[in-house]
Design a protein around this motif. Structure first.
Motif, mmCIF file in Angstrom:
data_model
loop_
_atom_site.group_PDB
_atom_site.id
_atom_site.type_symbol
_atom_site.label_atom_id
_atom_site.label_comp_id
_atom_site.label_asym_id
_atom_site.label_seq_id
_atom_site.Cartn_x
_atom_site.Cartn_y
_atom_site.Cartn_z
ATOM 1 N N LEU A 187 0.857 -1.184 0.000
ATOM 2 C CA LEU A 187 0.000 0.000 0.000
ATOM 3 C C LEU A 187 0.893 1.234 0.000
ATOM 4 O O LEU A 187 1.689 1.434 0.919
ATOM 5 N N SER A 188 0.754 2.056 -1.016
ATOM 6 C CA SER A 188 1.512 3.305 -1.102
ATOM 7 C C SER A 188 0.554 4.456 -1.340
ATOM 8 O O SER A 188 -0.443 4.320 -2.046
ATOM 9 N N MET A 189 0.892 5.588 -0.770
ATOM 10 C CA MET A 189 0.062 6.786 -0.897
ATOM 11 C C MET A 189 0.798 7.828 -1.721
ATOM 12 O O MET A 189 1.987 8.090 -1.508
ATOM 13 N N PRO A 190 0.104 8.442 -2.680
ATOM 14 C CA PRO A 190 0.755 9.417 -3.558
ATOM 15 C C PRO A 190 1.068 10.727 -2.846
ATOM 16 O O PRO A 190 0.279 11.214 -2.030
ATOM 17 N N LEU A 191 2.220 11.275 -3.149
ATOM 18 C CA LEU A 191 2.620 12.582 -2.657
ATOM 19 C C LEU A 191 2.842 13.504 -3.855
ATOM 20 O O LEU A 191 2.605 13.123 -4.987
ATOM 21 N N CYS A 192 3.294 14.704 -3.602
ATOM 22 C CA CYS A 192 3.696 15.645 -4.643
ATOM 23 C C CYS A 192 4.907 16.383 -4.113
ATOM 24 O O CYS A 192 5.359 16.124 -2.991
ATOM 25 N N ARG A 193 5.442 17.302 -4.875
ATOM 26 C CA ARG A 193 6.648 17.999 -4.433
ATOM 27 C C ARG A 193 6.429 18.710 -3.102
ATOM 28 O O ARG A 193 7.247 18.600 -2.173
ATOM 29 N N ASP A 194 5.299 19.423 -2.969
ATOM 30 C CA ASP A 194 5.059 20.192 -1.744
ATOM 31 C C ASP A 194 4.749 19.291 -0.554
ATOM 32 O O ASP A 194 5.225 19.543 0.563
ATOM 33 N N SER A 195 3.935 18.266 -0.763
ATOM 34 C CA SER A 195 3.616 17.372 0.369
ATOM 35 C C SER A 195 4.835 16.577 0.797
ATOM 36 O O SER A 195 4.998 16.274 1.985
ATOM 37 N N LEU A 196 5.729 16.237 -0.134
ATOM 38 C CA LEU A 196 6.972 15.551 0.226
ATOM 39 C C LEU A 196 7.869 16.474 1.044
ATOM 40 O O LEU A 196 8.477 16.049 2.033
ATOM 41 N N ALA A 197 7.947 17.747 0.643
ATOM 42 C CA ALA A 197 8.740 18.709 1.413
ATOM 43 C C ALA A 197 8.198 18.849 2.827
ATOM 44 O O ALA A 197 8.950 18.924 3.804
ATOM 45 N N ALA A 198 6.858 18.867 2.962
ATOM 46 C CA ALA A 198 6.248 18.958 4.293
ATOM 47 C C ALA A 198 6.532 17.696 5.107
ATOM 48 O O ALA A 198 6.806 17.776 6.311
ATOM 49 N N LEU A 199 6.473 16.545 4.456
ATOM 50 C CA LEU A 199 6.774 15.284 5.142
ATOM 51 C C LEU A 199 8.192 15.297 5.690
ATOM 52 O O LEU A 199 8.435 14.915 6.848
#
Length: 255
Positions: free
Chosen positions: A186-198
């Motif tokens: 199970l993997s959840m999609p991220l984006c550039r901004d959500s990855l930076a926040a993570l």
């Protein structure tokens, strides 16, 4: 028997016979403890205010075997800002239930306690938006409890800027959209901004945990990943989370 004086926050309260309560307290020195608060449901009880969920208080206790008995209590913080906002209050209850799930009985938990108090303060006094505070609290709590995800690069190809980034919530690793797709449960999609926040949440300064902003779409991705990560790692759901989500407005499709 000698008195024990400690500060603790009520994670959960359970009504029992007569006017008593059983409190689940989180303390720095002793971790999670069970406290019998006799007469706590009576109006004249001298520590009634302390014996409510999310109350942070100084307690005088007596220990008998595995149980603690309340003698006196004095409130330190009731997080009044939560008690005037139903959604924030519901989220506070979820923070408490999630924290209880990762703490052990009679085992010191100063970092987890500090994280919970800071999260409640962020909601109550700083008025941080619940949709932003929730994923930050979830992810950082799991990091402190030993479930920190590997989010610095793709676990398969090593790219620090993964193509179509995904968080594998079962293995707890970051990957590119194509890398390891067959191995991921199970993997959840991220984006550039959500990855930076993570990465800010996992690796950044804890004092600035809630000091970030995200657009609506990136925030939805971060929230979905954090929630799925918590459920996968702890292998359970949370009743308080279901209640909090029931209070949120429905996302209606645009015409």
């Amino acid at each position: 028997m000698p008195y024990i004086v400690t500060n603790g926050i009520v994670l959960r309260e359970t009504e029992t016979k007569d006017a008593d309560k059983i409190l689940t307290l989180l303390t720095a020195e002793r971790g999670k403890i069970s406290v019998i608060a006799r007469g706590a449901r009576r109006r004249r009880c001298k520590y009634a205010a302390c014996a409510q969920s999310l109350a942070w208080s100084e307690w005088s206790l007596t220990q008998r075997g595995e149980w603690y008995y309340a003698n006196e209590g004095s409130t330190l913080e009731l997080f009044d800002g939560l008690r005037t906002d139903l959604a924030a209050m519901a989220l506070g209850f979820y923070f408490a239930e999630l924290t209880e799930a990762v703490t052990n009985q009679d085992e010191g938990a100063p970092e987890l306690l500090r994280h919970l108090l800071n999260g409640l303060y962020a909601l109550s006094a700083l008025r941080k938006p619940p949709p932003l505070t929730k994923p930050a609290f979830e992810l950082k709590l799991l990091c402190l409890a030993g479930y920190e995800p590997l989010a610095d690069s793709c676990a398969y190809c090593g790219r620090t800027d993964p193509e179509h980034p995904m968080l594998d919530v079962v293995q707890g690793v970051l990957r590119c959209g194509r890398c390891g797709a067959e191995e991921s449960a199970l993997s959840m999609p991220l984006c550039r901004d959500s990855l930076a926040a993570l990465r800010h949440i996992v690796y950044g300064d804890p004092k600035r945990l809630y000091s970030f902003t995200l657009g609506a779409d990136a925030l939805r991705r971060l929230s979905g990943a954090a929630e799925a990560f918590a459920a996968a790692q702890l292998e359970r759901g949370f009743r308080t989370l279901d209640f909090y989500k029931s209070l949120q407005p429905l996302d209606l499709p645009s015409k």
